[in-house]
Design a protein around this motif. Sequence first.
Motif, short mmCIF file in Angstrom:
data_model
loop_
_atom_site.label_atom_id
_atom_site.label_comp_id
_atom_site.label_asym_id
_atom_site.label_seq_id
_atom_site.Cartn_x
_atom_site.Cartn_y
_atom_site.Cartn_z
N GLN A 137 -5.73 7.64 6.00
CA GLN A 137 -6.28 6.50 7.17
C GLN A 137 -6.23 7.27 8.72
O GLN A 137 -6.76 6.91 9.53
CB GLN A 137 -5.81 5.11 7.11
CG GLN A 137 -6.56 4.42 5.68
CD GLN A 137 -5.78 3.15 5.61
OE1 GLN A 137 -4.68 2.98 5.78
NE2 GLN A 137 -6.62 2.33 4.76
N ARG A 180 5.49 8.83 5.40
CA ARG A 180 5.69 8.42 4.06
C ARG A 180 4.96 7.23 3.53
O ARG A 180 4.89 6.93 2.41
CB ARG A 180 7.25 8.19 3.99
CG ARG A 180 7.84 8.08 2.65
CD ARG A 180 7.45 9.39 1.89
NE ARG A 180 8.56 9.42 0.58
CZ ARG A 180 8.44 10.50 -0.33
NH1 ARG A 180 7.30 11.36 -0.13
NH2 ARG A 180 9.27 10.71 -0.94
N CYS A 181 4.38 6.71 4.55
CA CYS A 181 3.60 5.35 4.27
C CYS A 181 2.07 5.51 3.81
O CYS A 181 1.72 4.94 2.94
CB CYS A 181 3.74 4.34 5.30
SG CYS A 181 5.42 3.73 5.87
N THR A 182 1.49 6.14 4.65
CA THR A 182 0.06 6.17 4.68
C THR A 182 -0.69 7.18 3.61
O THR A 182 -1.72 6.84 3.63
CB THR A 182 -0.61 6.18 6.15
OG1 THR A 182 -0.40 7.62 6.40
CG2 THR A 182 0.08 5.54 7.10
N GLY A 183 -0.07 8.22 3.14
CA GLY A 183 -0.84 9.08 2.77
C GLY A 183 -1.78 9.96 3.50
O GLY A 183 -2.53 10.59 2.96
N GLN A 211 1.62 1.98 9.45
CA GLN A 211 2.31 1.36 8.68
C GLN A 211 3.50 1.00 9.39
O GLN A 211 3.63 0.20 10.17
CB GLN A 211 2.23 1.83 7.22
CG GLN A 211 0.85 1.63 6.36
CD GLN A 211 0.82 1.78 5.05
OE1 GLN A 211 1.89 1.70 4.39
NE2 GLN A 211 -0.11 2.43 4.44
N GLU A 221 -5.26 -0.36 0.56
CA GLU A 221 -5.77 1.04 0.47
C GLU A 221 -4.56 1.97 0.93
O GLU A 221 -4.48 2.96 0.74
CB GLU A 221 -7.13 1.38 0.83
CG GLU A 221 -8.05 0.59 0.12
CD GLU A 221 -9.71 0.43 0.75
OE1 GLU A 221 -9.75 0.90 1.86
OE2 GLU A 221 -10.20 -0.68 0.09
N GLY A 222 -4.03 1.55 2.03
CA GLY A 222 -2.95 2.38 2.68
C GLY A 222 -1.92 2.36 1.61
O GLY A 222 -1.18 3.39 1.68
N GLN A 223 -1.35 1.24 1.08
CA GLN A 223 -0.43 1.26 0.11
C GLN A 223 -0.72 2.08 -1.10
O GLN A 223 0.23 2.98 -1.68
CB GLN A 223 -0.10 -0.17 -0.55
CG GLN A 223 0.38 -1.30 0.53
CD GLN A 223 1.90 -0.93 0.80
OE1 GLN A 223 2.87 -0.46 -0.13
NE2 GLN A 223 2.48 -0.71 1.99
N GLY A 277 -6.44 1.25 10.30
CA GLY A 277 -5.29 1.04 9.26
C GLY A 277 -4.18 2.41 9.31
O GLY A 277 -3.69 2.47 8.33
N GLY A 331 -0.33 5.85 0.16
CA GLY A 331 0.92 5.88 0.44
C GLY A 331 1.64 6.46 -1.09
O GLY A 331 2.41 7.34 -1.18
#
Lengths: 757, 291, 158
Positions: C143, C137-140, C100, A651-653, C97, A656
Amino acid sequence: MEQFSIVGKDVPRNDAVAKARGAAVYTDDMTLPGMLFGKILRSPVPHARIINIDTSKAKALPGVKSVITGKDIPKVKYGNWRLFADTQDEYALAMDKVRFIGDEVAAVAAVDKETAQEAVELIDVEYEELEGLYDVDATTKEGAPAIHDYCPGNVSVNRKIEYGDVEKGFGESDYIREDTFEVHAVSHAYLEPCSALAQLDLDGRITLWTSTQVPYIVQCLLASTLGMRENDVRVVKPFVGGGFGGKMELRTWEFCAAFMSKQTGRPVKFTLSREEEFLTGRRRHPMTLHSKVGFKKDGTLVAKDLRIVLDGGAYNAMGPTATFLCGNFGAMLYRYPNYRFHGQHAYTNKPPASAMRGFGAPQSLYASEIQMNMAAEALGIDPVEMRLKNAQVSGDKIPDVATISSCGFKESIEAVARMSDWKRRRKELKPGQGIGIGCYSFISGGVFNWFNTQYPFSAAEVRAFSDGTVHLLSMASDIGQGCDTAMKQMLAEELGLQMKDIRITTADTATTPQADLGAWGSRVTLMVGNAVLDAARKIKEQLFGALSARLNANVVYEMECKNGMVQPKGRPKKAIPFGDVVAMVQKSKRGEPLIAHGYYTPRDKGLVTPAFGFGAQIALVEVDRETGKVEVEQMWTAHDCGTVINPKGVEGQLAGSIQMGLGYALSEQFVMQDGKTLNTNFLDYKMPTAMDMPPSAVEHIDTYEPEGPLGAKECGEGLASPTAPAISDAVYHATGYRCKDLPITPEKILNSMEEGA
Amino acid sequence: MTLPKFEYFAPESLDEAQQLLLDQGVGAHLLAGGTDLLVKMNHGLLKPASVIALKHIKELEAITYDPKEGLKIGATALLADVAAHADIRKHYPAIAAGAHETANVQIRNMGTVAGNLCNAAPSADNAPTLLAMDAEVEIKSATGERRLPLDQFFKGPGQNALASGEILTAIHVPAPGSGEGVSYQHISARGKVDISAVCVGVMVHMAENGCDDVRIFLGAVAPVPMRAAKAEALVRGKQLTEETIEAAGIAAMEESQPITDVRSSADYRKKMVAVLTRRALAEARDRALKR
Amino acid sequence: MKHPIELKINGDIYSLAVDPWRTLNEVLREDLHLTGTKLGCGSGDCGACTVLVDGRSVSSCLTLALEVQGKEIQTVEGLAPSGDTLHPIQEAFVEKGAIQCGFCTSGMEMSAAYLLSQNSSPTEQEIREGLSGHLCRCTGYIQIVDAISDAAQKMKQS
């Protein structure tokens, strides 16, 4: 779904505590005794011959320990496509020409940063400026000056795919449309600027700590450019602050750090500034895509003719792969019985484009998906129905390219339509709102050996100990995506152990098993995962043998590793602790440690990949019809990544990817003028912030990939593709503006609405 | 990142600061929050010989409000403190909004409203509202003190009216009268957190027969924040109907002189001047009618 | 000319001689090897270098070391109470989470600490606004927002 005990669980990342405490050490965090600070002098002009470089003033500055130019280094070209030496077009420092603003001309190492900076400013370079060529039309036209002498015409890579009979297909089509799309360059914008630190060991070996996705590739190319043997170069990947494809080549600062440490006998560190990253950094390929597709009246696809010109910038970098892949992705998602592709990679006097998350797919699929929506509208078919009608399914063959094994594409489309209440929403939105769809497919690692390695594509070593723990060693590179954790989960699952029982050492070319091609192309989970399982199964074989001998049973049982024990399947009463069985194996072999090696190289998997991931995404947007500003209100995603190893990780991927896709669609771009990047900071390179992120719902489609480890395949990269077409389609639905040249800007929307009105 | 070398001084009184400024001469640069200065120095755009920090001068910090005298924002008052100040939020909501919408949390914890003005970026978020509210800047030097209307302060991109040896010590904003309404509107290329591509500050005074006073200032569409005099003329003395407001927006658009740069095209900026002026006038009118 | 200064960081006093042009970020990372504080852009745009000065979040890359003499400086290294216990914010980042690549993490955590010191039960929107000075740039971010919301609840309970 298979029943797993650790795979599929939300296990925290194994490095999370270290990162949460600020204790994880990245390359620039390291300081070694006597360390020097490096700085690169870059070309201020886009295209020029170097007449003379005068380094005397810089060398005379107190505190300066080394100044080097192209004259001082071995004249060895490098590039990742070792299989085809003529694609290797880069020197660590310019030899006779500079080809873009930011091209590396000289380097300085000094006792502190201030002195290095001052010294760089003291180097005088005399340039004879040449005509700069900034777009592919200019470089590929008759008589254009060659950017590289070896390559008149400036097209460095040609790639063709053809199957079926495209012309016949168009002849049989009821509806044909032809469109041209322009997609733009964007930055990886990883938060950690590139950094490299080299140290000469006392016996002549070089150790390089570097922010890279590909320690093995850096090791090999660094050795060849330094004129050393591979084993005389050790590359270590410390913690890396993101890569997204931008850290998958040997780069100048890595070479310079190593070369200068050898020259001075002192450690040398280079760290780029954010400005350097933006001014000169790699970027996603801008492409011009001409696509002609033919359909039957009922929406069935008949033929596609795709021509793509990639704007590669000044050097090939990973351009050959991008050229190769954008043609493959053009044939994905839907069944194209007749398909033709011609891709050309052209040089321009701009910073080189290279690999970036999605690697040809975001560009190619933007065109495919938008064209699909346009055709659906013209044929009066719902875009979701149109996709379901043509979707690829398990078992489909793409001639000479691949056979699709597991495939949850149709299920993804159906799920996302259901989640978003597509049918109702598509009809019942308020003015200014719009809803749109985009889909993707992506590879789980590459099959084609462009690096020409003699090693397996992935390797793992598992050492088992009598205290019930194991040590996993692999050259795989966790750059933030979480592969170390995923590998530990798979190993724990296979050996019936807990996460805490597994120690892991990765990404050090001197201590971890040869080799691993690196973290790119969504290859690590599938390829390294398979290598890990291979090693684990070899360990189990020995454990089971020892247990069989101990039990001395008259029936030969199937054995299993479970809950920290080794036992006949389903017979916990006969279980013996894992560590005790390890000791038994050792004692039967004069104390020899229990170690196994596992490998994976894909076999008979076509030209592209062993397995494809699939998915679909729907975006809901609201457009301010006065300002043209787009607010993405909701994203829905359904995707098939095979077995989900770590749901929070997946979900993190996904989240992102949405952030990156949102930027690609709406706000991120390089503003260029005469080859110069004008927006070189995060103030003007507009990456979405927390306040721009829409809420997002996700569903994992349950499939099992037979070639994948425990059924898993790619998950992090394919999702870089659907967001832009989904948003674009939603903006069209809201405003009537159909974007064929990314990014979608408020201005383009307003202009289009004015024209329409 | 390497800053150029400089001498550093941290005076604790205004007198001391003024003396230092005289002694150090043209190479001296004042430092308030540093959020603009350090960025410029880091990028090699500015190489001061000496830096004189103002944050250690206690008397420059204060924010005071008096119903008669109005608002005084000290030179080193932080953007965050201006945005959160109870009196400013109550009596000058558009000023609070301008401060709150400047950059991001950390920058607002370091940067100052005065610094934002002295930096004289055409896009300065705090300028249009303060200009619309007829603010003045208080300027002191070793030889004297003067007050300057803010609309005479900006001289060009990055250039202000401070003479050598002068320090902007405070910003004065008149007390809001009844019937007054102010609005700040801005737009940028990224979603929410960004530098403004266009910003508009409007103050209207509503009397019984309509709008009897109006000030409209546009940011990022000219070398300095500019007054939209033609737009003002269209609304002054009129009822603020949708038609009037619309016409004023178009007039403001026509008189603006934006350029194309990395943040926006001139054409889009012009269009946004019309939209934002209209929205600001409507909001200012509504606020005025509530008072 | 170097200035002798004392910096109070995470409760410890460090005596240093510092050139005027050196930033707090440089002194933390290069002189004191407190490398949990990162440098992502040098322009105050990315937030990776965020630390607390007298309880307020600031960009250490835009702060001169000489300017924070005598102030209370807190970095990510000062968040956790001990070697085997995490701060509730850190705990939530680990569990939810939110991490990242980790490069933005320490700055995000410091801004979270500042936000929660100002507002013990922020809404999701307030958390997003509190992160306006950060890029990831990783997690959006999803989380991360989740983690801060979770930490807020845990901190209120304890």
